[in-house]
Design a protein around this motif. Structure first.
Motif: not given
Length: 70
Positions: A13, A50, A53, A56-57, A63-67, A70
């Protein structure tokens, strides 16, 4: 999830962040490595991921790919 898998997910990440933010986030890894209790480590890594993310946003507007981890 094991401590090693959580650390690997955290590093993936961080490596996906823009360079400036990644450089700052990489400084946190040794601090987290000092956490001795595995349950505390996993909880803290999940919390940091979290937060990253969100970073990054805010840095990219994407928006992040998934919460999920990874």
């Amino acid at each position: 999830m094991t401590r090693d898998k959580a650390r690997a997910a955290l590093l993936r990440q961080i490596d996906g962040l823009p360079d400036k933010q990644a450089a700052i986030a990489h400084k946190l890894v040794p601090i987290f490595d000092e956490i001795e209790d595995d349950a505390s480590y996993l909880n803290d890594v999940n919390t940091l991921m979290a937060a990253l993310q969100f970073v990054e946003y805010m840095a990219t507007g994407v928006r992040p790919r998934s919460d999920a981890l990874q």
